[in-house]
Design an enzyme around this catalytic site. Structure first.
Site, PDB file in Angstrom:
ATOM      1  N   CYS A 380       0.840  -1.200   0.000  1.00  0.00           N
ATOM      2  CA  CYS A 380       0.000   0.000   0.000  1.00  0.00           C
ATOM      3  C   CYS A 380       0.879   1.257   0.000  1.00  0.00           C
ATOM      4  CB  CYS A 380      -0.985  -0.054   1.161  1.00  0.00           C
ATOM      5  SG  CYS A 380      -2.498   0.822   0.785  1.00  0.00           S
ATOM      6  N   HIS A 506      -3.564  -5.131   0.614  1.00  0.00           N
ATOM      7  CA  HIS A 506      -2.933  -5.643   1.846  1.00  0.00           C
ATOM      8  C   HIS A 506      -2.962  -7.179   1.862  1.00  0.00           C
ATOM      9  CE1 HIS A 506      -2.391  -1.891   4.129  1.00  0.00           C
ATOM     10  NE2 HIS A 506      -3.427  -1.472   3.438  1.00  0.00           N
ATOM     11  N   GLU A 508      -1.302  -9.182   3.564  1.00  0.00           N
ATOM     12  CA  GLU A 508      -1.082  -9.769   4.892  1.00  0.00           C
ATOM     13  C   GLU A 508      -2.370 -10.301   5.531  1.00  0.00           C
ATOM     14  OE1 GLU A 508      -0.808  -6.558   4.113  1.00  0.00           O
ATOM     15  OE2 GLU A 508      -1.300  -5.208   5.769  1.00  0.00           O
TER      16      GLU A 508
HETATM   17  N1  GLN Z   1      -2.066   6.606   2.801  1.00  0.00           N
HETATM   18  C1  GLN Z   1      -2.135   5.882   1.584  1.00  0.00           C
HETATM   19  C2  GLN Z   1      -3.511   5.984   0.928  1.00  0.00           C
HETATM   20  O1  GLN Z   1      -4.430   6.390   1.558  1.00  0.00           O
HETATM   21  C3  GLN Z   1      -1.776   4.428   1.832  1.00  0.00           C
HETATM   22  C4  GLN Z   1      -2.743   3.742   2.710  1.00  0.00           C
HETATM   23  C5  GLN Z   1      -2.202   2.449   3.269  1.00  0.00           C
HETATM   24  O2  GLN Z   1      -1.006   2.230   3.214  1.00  0.00           O
HETATM   25  N2  GLN Z   1      -3.050   1.623   3.844  1.00  0.00           N
HETATM   26  O3  GLN Z   1      -3.664   5.648  -0.218  1.00  0.00           O
END
Ligand code: GLN
Length: 537
Positions: A380, A506, A508
Site C-alpha cells: 500500500c 494488503h 497480509e
Molecule cells: N495513505 C495511503 C492511501 O491512503 C496508503 C494507505 C495504506 O497504506 N493503507 O492511499
C-alpha cells in the site's frame, strides 16, 4: 439448534482470550462443525477505522470492508473462514442502531433503556451470526468488572432465556499469577473474578488458566472447589513459544471434548489437525534466519503491524527459516545514515501507513533497496513510496510526490481518482475490502500467484496515476496487476531488480499458518536465496 460459547476474561486484559476463542474455533471446525465467531468490544467507537495504532494496534480489514479489532485477524488466521463486518460488534454499533430505531419511532413510545433495549440489540447481533451454523463463539472484550462490559455480560446472561442453558457454555479465561517472593501460583484473583461473574448471574462452565508455569492438579482442584466447576473443567494455557501451539495444548488436555460434552454435541473422533501439526513440526525444526527490516511509523508498538508480522512468520516457516523482524523507524532514515541503519537487513518491507510523517524516510528505504538490489516488498503506502522514488531517481521527475504529501502539486504520481473524490466516511478511505485484480501474463506476480485473477483486501485512498504507466514501463517498472472494474494499478514490479514488488492492497490479511500468502512466501524465499549466495562467497 445452534450452540453458543461465551468467552469472558478475568483479572487482567491481554490474557489471550482471543487466542483461546480462536483455538476453540479451530478445534470445532476441524471436528466438522460449522463455526462462527464474534467479537464484542465494549468501546464506543463504531469501528476501529479511526483508532490510533499507538493505542489499539493494527486495524484488521474484513473482505466486506469492515475496519475491525485485530482479534478478528487471529480468528481468520486460525479458523480460516472469511470473517465479515457483522462478526465485529462494538458498543458504538449497538447504540447507533438503537438510537436510530428510536428516532424512527421504532419503540412505540416506550422509554429506551440499557436493559432491555441495548441488551436485546446485543443478543440479536449474536444470534444473527449464528444463522446456519452449529456453534457461535462470542468473545466479550475487556475484563469482567469493567463498567463498559456490563451490558454485554447481562446480555449473555439473558441469552439463556432465548436458547436454553443446555445450548450455552460459559468459558472464563483468567490469570493465575506467579508470586516470585513466595514461589507460588495464586488462585485468589481468579476466585474474585469468578465471584464477580456469579454476582451478575453467570456461572462459568469451564475455566482456562493463563499462567507462566504449569498449574498442577492441586491448584486445579482448588479452583474447581472455589469456583464451583469440576476440576476436569479447569484447563491451563501456559505461555507458549507460538500462539499456534495453543489449539494443540488445549486439545491435549481434552478441552474440545469437554466443551462438546457440555453442549451435548458429539465428541466422537478427533479433530483433523494434520496440516496444523505439520506446521508446528516445521516450526520446531527450522534452521537459519533472515532479517527483514520493517520500515514503519509505529515500530515500537508490538501489534501495530500484527498481520504483516504473522504473514512473515508463516512465510518463514514455509521456507524453513526464522524471519527476524527488525523494526526501523521511518523518521530515523530521514536524517540518519541509511546504509548503516539498514545494513543488517536481508530484505526490506514497507507496510501500509497514513499521513506525511516518515514518508521521506520510507522513500529512502525504497531507494536503498533498489540500488543495492535487496528484496523489497511495498504494501500500500510501501508501493506508493517505491513509485515516488522510481519517478524521482530513474525518470528524473525530481519533485515527484503524492497528493498525501503535497495537496497542491500538479500531476502527482500518486493521486486521487476523480470518481473517488467524494469520500464521506470519517477515515476518508475510499477503497475498503476485497477487490479483484487481473494479473499480467508473463509478470513475476503471475508466476508467484499461479493464476490470472486474484482478490485482495484494500484500505487506502490514493492510487497510482495511470497517466504515468507508459513512462514507468519503458524504464523497467511494470504494471503487473490492474483492477478489472476500476482500472486502478494494483501491482508494480521492477523488472531490473531481483525482487522489488509493490502492491496497492494488503496481502497480509489473507495469510494463514497452513496457507502462507504466495507473495510473502516468495519474498522470504528471495531474501533467503540472496543471503545464501552472499554467504557462499
Ligand atoms: N495513505 C495511503 C492511501 O491512503 C496508503 C494507505 C495504506 O497504506 N493503507 O492511499
Amino acid at each position: 439448534m445452534t450452540k453458543y460459547i461465551f468467552v469472558t476474561g478475568g483479572v487482567v486484559s491481554s490474557l489471550g482470550k482471543g487466542i483461546t476463542a480462536a483455538s476453540l474455533g479451530v478445534l470445532m471446525k476441524r471436528r466438522g462443525y460449522k463455526v462462527s465467531i464474534i467479537k464484542m468490544d465494549p468501546y464506543i467507537n463504531v469501528d476501529a477505522g479511526a483508532m490510533s495504532p499507538f493505542q489499539h494496534g493494527e486495524v484488521f480489514v474484513t473482505c466486506d470492508g469492515a475496519e475491525t479489532d485485530l482479534d478478528l485477524g487471529h480468528y481468520e488466521r486460525f479458523i480460516d473462514e472469511a470473517i465479515k463486518g457483522e462478526n465485529s460488534c462494538t458498543s458504538g454499533k449497538v447504540y447507533s442502531a438503537v438510537i436510530q430505531r428510536e428516532r424512527a419511532g421504532g419503540y412505540n413510545g416506550s422509554t429506551v433503556q440499557v436493559i432491555p433495549h441495548i441488551t436485546n440489540e446485543i443478543q440479536d447481533r449474536i444470534e444473527r451470526v449464528g444463522k446456519g451454523k452449529d456453534i457461535v463463539i462470542a468473545e466479550i472484550g475487556g475484563t469482567v468488572g469493567d463498567i463498559e462490559g456490563l451490558p454485554y455480560l447481562e446480555a449473555i446472561r439473558q441469552f439463556v432465556s432465548r436458547v436454553g442453558r443446555e445450548n450455552i457454555l460459559y468459558c472464563h479465561v483468567t490469570l493465575i499469577p506467579y508470586i516470585a517472593a513466595s514461589g507460588e501460583l495464586k488462585t485468589k484473583p481468579t476466585q474474585h473474578s469468578v465471584n464477580e461473574l456469579r454476582r451478575i448471574g453467570i456461572q462459568p462452565d469451564i475455566i482456562v488458566c493463563r499462567s507462566q508455569y504449569p498449574v498442577g492438579e492441586d491448584l486445579r482442584e482448588k479452583i474447581g472447589l472455589f469456583c464451583s466447576v469440576a476440576p476436569d473443567a479447569v484447563f491451563e494455557a501456559t505461555d507458549a513459544d507460538t500462539i499456534y501451539r495453543i489449539p494443540v495444548v488445549l486439545h491435549t488436555q481434552g478441552f474440545d471434548k469437554a466443551v462438546l460434552k457440555k453442549l451435548q454435541l458429539s465428541s466422537d473422533g478427533e479433530p483433523d489437525m494434520c496440516d496444523w501439526n505439520d506446521f508446528l513440526h516445521k516450526y520446531d525444526t527450522i534452521k537459519g534466519q533472515i532479517t527483514v527490516a520493517l520500515v514503519g511509523k509505529y515500530t515500537e508498538i508490538k501489534d501495530a503491524y500484527l498481520s504483516v508480522n504473522e504473514a512473515l512468520f508463516h512465510a518463514g516457516i514455509a521456507n524453513g527459516v526464522k524471519v527476524k523482524v527488525f523494526p526501523v523507524e521511518a523518521e530515523d532514515l530521514e536524517n540518519g545514515d541509511v546504509c548503516e541503519i539498514l545494513k543488517c537487513a536481508d530484505a526490506i518491507l514497507v507496510p501500509g501507513g497514513f499521513g506525511q510523517r516518515g514518508v521521506e524516510g520510507k522513500i529512502k528505504a525504497a531507494k536503498y533497496a533498489r540500488e543495492k538490489k535487496i528484496p523489497y516488498f511495498g504494501i500500500c503506502l510501501g508501493m506508493q513510496v517505491a513509485v515516488i522514488e522510481f519517478a524521482r531517481s530513474v525518470l528524473g521527475i525530481k519533485d515527484a510526490t503524492s497528493v498525501e504529501m503535497d495537496e497542491k502539486t500538479a500531476d502527482p504520481v500518486i493521486y486521487l481518482m476523480e470518481e473517488q473524490k467524494n469520500i464521506t466516511d470519517i477515515g476518508g478511505t475510499s477503497r475498503l475490502g476485497a477487490y479483484p485484480c487481473k494479473i499480467k501474463e508473463g509478470s513475476k506476480a503471475a508466476d508467484i500467484y499461479g493464476k490470472p485473477e486474484i482478490e485482495e483486501r484494500h484500505r487506502h485512498r490514493f492510487e497510482f496515476n495511470n497517466k504515468y504507466v507508459k513512462e514507468f514501463e519503458n524504464a523497467g517498472m511494470r504494471v503487473a496487476g490492474v483492477c478489472p472494474t476500476g482500472g486502478q494499478v494494483e501491482i508494480m514490479e521492477n523488472t531490473k531488480h531481483p525482487w522489488m514488488i509493490g502492491v496497492q492492497f494488503h496481502p497480509e490479511f489473507l495469510s494463514r499458518p497452513v496457507k502462507p500468502h504466495p507473495l510473502f512466501k516468495d519474498f522470504v524465499a528471495a531474501a533467503l536465496k540472496i543471503k545464501n549466495k552472499y554467504e557462499e562467497r
